[in-house]
Design an enzyme around this catalytic site. Structure first.
Site, PDB file in Angstrom:
ATOM      1  CD  GLN A   1      -2.914  -0.965   2.438  1.00  0.00           C
ATOM      2  OE1 GLN A   1      -2.682  -0.224   3.362  1.00  0.00           O
ATOM      3  NE2 GLN A   1      -4.037  -1.758   2.499  1.00  0.00           N
TER       4      GLN A   1
ATOM      5  CD  GLU B   1       4.862   3.874   4.251  1.00  0.00           C
ATOM      6  OE1 GLU B   1       3.921   3.400   4.307  1.00  0.00           O
ATOM      7  OE2 GLU B   1       5.847   3.642   3.457  1.00  0.00           O
TER       8      GLU B   1
ATOM      9  CG  HIS C   1       2.456  -3.644   8.741  1.00  0.00           C
ATOM     10  ND1 HIS C   1       1.595  -2.611   9.445  1.00  0.00           N
ATOM     11  CD2 HIS C   1       3.027  -3.068   7.778  1.00  0.00           C
ATOM     12  CE1 HIS C   1       1.458  -1.673   8.727  1.00  0.00           C
ATOM     13  NE2 HIS C   1       2.328  -1.714   7.575  1.00  0.00           N
TER      14      HIS C   1
ATOM     15  NE  ARG D   1       6.514  -1.262   7.614  1.00  0.00           N
ATOM     16  CZ  ARG D   1       6.480  -1.762   6.409  1.00  0.00           C
ATOM     17  NH1 ARG D   1       7.294  -2.797   6.148  1.00  0.00           N
ATOM     18  NH2 ARG D   1       6.047  -0.990   5.491  1.00  0.00           N
TER      19      ARG D   1
ATOM     20  CG  HIS E   1       4.085  -6.432   6.452  1.00  0.00           C
ATOM     21  ND1 HIS E   1       3.361  -6.639   5.649  1.00  0.00           N
ATOM     22  CD2 HIS E   1       5.044  -5.368   6.269  1.00  0.00           C
ATOM     23  CE1 HIS E   1       3.366  -5.616   5.001  1.00  0.00           C
ATOM     24  NE2 HIS E   1       4.352  -4.925   5.216  1.00  0.00           N
TER      25      HIS E   1
ATOM     26  NE  ARG F   1      12.193  -7.138   4.218  1.00  0.00           N
ATOM     27  CZ  ARG F   1      11.960  -7.262   2.896  1.00  0.00           C
ATOM     28  NH1 ARG F   1      11.842  -6.303   2.021  1.00  0.00           N
ATOM     29  NH2 ARG F   1      12.562  -8.485   2.439  1.00  0.00           N
TER      30      ARG F   1
END
Length: 544
Positions: A60, A131, A246, A294, A356, A391
């Site tokens: 997304q 993000e 996630h 994350r 995720h 990540r």
């Protein structure tokens, strides 16, 4: 295709031939295949579903990239590298990070030349969001929150004319007496007809291993097939203990399998995480607050749920009611919420962490080569050194675009130099492999080896896998996938049990501190002669 005598008594087989076979049709696989065709290599794409299936279309957020003349004031390549290294918990390969990030602008330009359409702002420049873990607004996006779908659409359209075998599952590698991989055995179609694809080189672009867990953002195909195939072929893997969860997938009671993602960009636009009592989850946890990396956010949510009175809370909330025009900015999330009876404009979104991305995978050099001649790996199945222990958001599509191209350019160079002579691997009898049923694997890994782990729990999981295992011939897609999940689960447990510290998205309840004195290094996993995952010599070179 020509007839091939099948080892499966009740079926006939077939054979195909190419210069390079690409296994997978996501961003990394199609980027590789398209570049291979441009280089004049006879190219064949093998994919488990339709060409447009896979994990890419579910992405997304966007593509993290610092574009010339379209970047925040003060943002730079160095800043993107620094953010990536910070998220990676000290285990990134600095040279790999810089090289991949530096190739990002050109990779995006090529993608746009193939027809990908990204969102623009009022000035006509590419719109950017921010993000978790990013210090600037550098994530370009498409369709609001449908970047992966647009990337997949553009690459699938560009791939029209490529030779593609849809609904074909790679079982294992064909290996010549020299040790070179020179093709793969596959199962074709709903009847799982066995066949062989022979090639000078095999490029694995099979995605991740999210189906190890009961709840994941990954599609049903993400069963670790490529990692298992590579390990059986003699390749090595690293950083397998780092499975990123996630922080925010849409919570629905008793949800299993792929859960709708609530992109991190929602927090980038101002949404905040709160618990059932309305208290901020990330307050005082990290300087970046709700935009922390994350692993930090997922761990904070897990701790908050564990500390709830009576331990009855099983989700938190993402309050996005302050975002104007939510449905227009995030149409994919809005549609998923509407299907669950949630209106983000009026009420907080119930969310929970879910599996995720794998941060580790098959070890490659900066050009996708593994230690096995003829075998290359790109995308989530590969360990390039970009991600380390966690990540950074939206580096994944970037990596696929860059490394997909690099890998087949390496194939072309290896063919031209004579490093990949045309060899004919032997189609040995259909292999048998240890298999534990998927529900059992998922239950064990979700309970004992998810966000929070400890030595006792992982020992229980390992023992339970051992007593539940049966040797099964890989004659069906289900057997291939379950065998891959079984092997990958054992490999993850081996690496996670050995790392006696907490780092990145590897959280040990019994070893809660980070230990740079002993563990500032990656762990390598290979198979021993009996086919069991074991730790090999650690990777020391290039580790930050």
């Amino acid at each position: 295709m020509s007839p091939l005598v099948s080892d499966h008594e009740s079926k006939t087989g077939w054979e195909a031939d190419a210069d390079v076979v690409v296994i997978g049709s996501g961003v990394a696989g199609l980027t590789a295949a398209l570049r291979a065709a441009e280089l004049g290599l006879r190219t064949l794409v093998v994919t488990k579903g339709h060409l447009s299936d896979g994990n890419t279309r579910w992405a997304q957020g966007g593509v993290a990239v610092v574009l010339p003349d379209e970047a925040d004031e003060g943002d730079s390549l160095d800043a993107h590298v620094s953010d990536t290294l910070a998220a990676g918990g000290g285990l990134c390969d600095v040279e790999a990070v810089r090289a991949i990030v530096a190739d990002g602008p050109e990779a995006v330009r090529r993608l746009r030349d193939r027809g990908a359409r990204f969102d623009a702002d009022d000035s006509g420049r590419l719109a950017r969001t921010r993000e978790g873990g990013h210090s600037s607004f550098r994530v370009i996006h498409a369709g609001g929150d449908a970047t992966g779908a647009e990337v997949q659409r553009a690459l699938s359209a560009a791939a029209d004319g490529l030779a593609v075998l849809e609904h074909h599952v790679a079982v294992d590698a064909l290996t010549a007496p020299s040790g070179q991989v020179c093709g793969v055995r596959v199962l074709a179609g709903p009847d799982a007809t066995p066949g062989v694809v022979r090639a000078r080189a095999v490029v694995l672009a099979t995605g991740g291993l999210g189906q190890l867990y009961r709840s994941t953002s990954n599609p049903e195909q993400a069963t670790g097939d490529g990692l298992a195939l590579a390990l059986r072929a003699g390749a090595t893997a690293a950083d397998l203990e780092f499975v990123q969860f996630h922080p925010t997938v849409l919570y629905t009671p008793e949800a299993k399998g792929r859960c709708p993602l609530v992109t991190e960009a929602v927090r980038g636009e101002g949404a905040v995480l709160v618990d059932a009592a309305g208290r901020r989850v990330m307050e005082g946890v990290h300087p970046l607050g709700d935009l922390a990396p994350r692993d930090v956010v997922s761990a904070a949510i897990t701790r908050r749920l564990a500390s709830a009175p009576g331990g009855v809370d099983d989700h938190v909330y993402l309050d996005a009611t302050g975002i104007a025009g939510f449905a227009e900015r995030f149409p994919t999330v809005a549609a998923a919420c509407a299907a669950a009876g949630v209106d983000p404009a009026r009420e907080p979104i119930p969310v929970v962490p879910a599996a995720h991305f794998a941060c580790g995978g098959v070890i490659t050099d900066p050009h996708g080569r593994t230690v096995v001649p003829g075998l290359y790996a790109v995308g989530e199945v590969a360990r390039t050194g970009l991600h380390g222990a966690n990540r950074l958001a939206s580096n994944s599509l970037l990596e696929g675009l860059v490394m997909g191209r690099r890998a087949v350019e390496a194939v072309a160079a290896d063919v031209a130099s004579g490093r990949l002579p045309r060899e004919r691997g032997i189609a040995a009898p259909v292999p048998r492999a240890p298999v534990v049923s998927r529900p059992v694997v998922q239950r064990l890994m979700s309970r004992y080896a998810a966000i929070g782990r400890d030595a006792d729990g992982m020992a229980v999981a390992g023992s339970a896998l051992d007593v539940s295992t049966q040797d099964v011939p890989l004659w069906t897609v289900e057997a291939v996938e379950d065998a891959a999940l079984t092997l990958v689960a054992r490999a993850v447990l081996a690496a996670a049990s050995a790392r006696e510290e907490t780092r990145g998205c590897h959280v040990r309840h019994d070893r809660p501190e980070r230990d740079d004195r002993r563990w500032l290094r990656s762990q390598t996993v290979r198979l021993n002669p009996s086919g069991q995952p074991v730790l090999a010599d650690p990777i020391l070179e290039g580790v930050a």
